[in-house]
Scaffold this active site. Structure first.
Site, PDB file in Angstrom:
ATOM      1  CB  THR A 121     -31.224  10.151  41.845  1.00 14.69           C
ATOM      2  OG1 THR A 121     -30.961  10.956  41.013  1.00 14.69           O
ATOM      3  CG2 THR A 121     -30.976  10.500  43.485  1.00 14.69           C
TER       4      THR A 121
ATOM      5  CE  LYS B 114     -30.127  14.609  43.115  1.00 18.47           C
ATOM      6  NZ  LYS B 114     -30.848  13.645  41.498  1.00 18.47           N
TER       7      LYS B 114
ATOM      8  CE  LYS C  62     -35.020   7.909  42.928  1.00 19.84           C
ATOM      9  NZ  LYS C  62     -34.896   8.214  41.222  1.00 19.84           N
TER      10      LYS C  62
END
Lengths: 288, 288
Positions: free
Chosen positions: B96, B171, B239
């Site tokens: 990611t 995502k 994150k």
């Protein structure tokens, strides 16, 4: 049973209809008398001019009105139901109100030997029409047991959550969860739209995993299309979040997301969206 | 196929294992060499000392590393994979990362005639172990078509979301939805707990309606119990929210809930909860 129903709004009218259909002898009462007359013309039973008049001889009195002040008026106010109800009879409140007034009515009822249940519902207008509401109840075990066969006329799911006020508190939990789901979904969709993603495809892929929600499955596509003329109105959601924020202040709990989303719903109201579905939160992000 | 896998963390190691089990000839490469040796001892194949060495003769190179800088190092850095990959070979990134680096790698790959796919996953460690991940892909139709039979070894659901970067953007939408669901749930449960409700019973009643979510069904009970030693870590969620906030800034979209919940996860980190499940948001409300 002889049941009196106070408040024939978009929730109350179909709930009363389910009671009549189930064979109960229903007396209705509404601030705007014409509405009660129209209901009787369509579904039978009789109309009463005041809550007190409706309550005389009723085995069960049910209220589904607007907010705390309305509920207090139809129960404890001049021509309110409580003074006219017979000892041993049952009062069920389906209005979403504060836990404080739920406890106040439970106490006032106990003093007159009435059974009192706070029983806010979820499922919206569609749930009321289809008789598929979820009902969250607070009150004594006796009040709950007596009310269950009545409420089954319009409920799919009925839970006894604890003593007086517990139904209202559970409804607050429900609304806070919805507020978080919807604002997260609104921000995700607004980002995806700005990034040029196909939102229907995004929802299709992510709706089977950890991001899944009822709102995603039932509202994401209409949010992406900008359709909000249905569902549960922003005005009512703001009322409900206000109740949760008041209760949290009393309990010493902070609800930062609840407070923020309440303000965002204020933005949507200012944009003219007070009667739009709660999913209209995306309007203030996507500038529609 | 000859597949090289870069990064044997808690996600990468089981994904590489599924590839070996599916009959592929797997070369692994990990910053800590001992991990790669242990993987080979358990699952066969061979270990390479550098991404470049792993990439020589590979038909497919897959990365699942930490963040943008790690991904850049294993692809474009000294001893990175890209310079060693043959024209026509395929690079799949499961990390990611930002949409910007996904596009940068797509461009760098195109200059060398490589097929490049950004393909972040959801489903967590359990999804990787069980081969039940959801994969959100960005890149050309050719890159997507070539990668699908490879990824099927560990995916339950694979979507092609658009050009390079679209997997990462999807995502981000996923993580924003989760952030909203979890903070709403945390506030609801914190209020319910302070009010003395039985939280398991509350969840049972409200989880069939408009407040329902995967997180409610799978995390509410452990949240109520204060159990957080599993699932998806707060550090990684922070994150991911950082990536979404950066992208939103670039696109001129505001994410007020995303920004707030990111700060709340900072509180949880400061409370020592960086490795706890994302549902630990409730700790800062319920003071556990």
């Amino acid at each position: 049973m002889r049941i009196s129903f106070l408040g024939l709004g978009i929730m109350g009218a179909p709930m009363a209809r389910h009671l009549a259909k189930a064979g109960h002898d229903v007396t209705v009462c509404n601030r705007t008398m014409a509405k009660a007359a129209a209901w009787v013309a369509a579904h039978g039973g009789q109309a009463a001019a005041t809550p007190a008049a409706a309550a005389v001889d009723a085995e069960v009195v049910i209220a589904c009105v607007g907010a705390d002040a309305d509920l207090r008026a139809v129960t404890l106010g001049r021509d309110g139901a409580f003074a006219a109800m017979a000892p041993g009879s049952l009062f069920i409140d389906h209005t979403t109100v504060s836990a404080a007034i739920a406890r106040e009515l439970a106490d006032a009822g106990a003093a007159r030997e009435l059974l009192v249940l706070d029983a806010p519902v979820s499922g919206g207008q569609a749930g009321a029409e289809n008789g598929m509401l979820t009902i969250m109840c607070g009150g004594s075990a006796t009040a709950f047991a007596e009310s269950q066969p009545v409420m089954e006329a319009y409920a799919r799911r009925i839970g006894h959550m604890g003593p007086a006020g517990s139904g209202q508190l559970t409804k607050m939990v429900n609304q806070l969860c919805i507020a978080g789901v919807l604002q997260g979904l609104a921000e995700g969709l607004a980002l995806g739209e700005a990034a040029g993603l196909d939102l229907a495809q995004v929802v299709d892929v992510i709706s089977k995993g950890a991001a899944q929600s009822w709102q995603m499955e039932n509202r994401a596509v209409t949010m992406a299309r900008g359709e909000f003329d249905f569902g549960f109105a922003v005005d009512w959601m703001r009322k409900d979040l206000g109740l949760a924020l008041d209760e949290a202040r009393r309990l010493g709990v902070t609800l930062p997301l609840g407070a923020l989303v309440d303000q965002f719903y204020g933005d949507v109201q200012a944009m003219g969206g007070g009667r739009q579905d709660t999913s209209s939160l995306i309007r203030r992000l996507a500038h529609r």
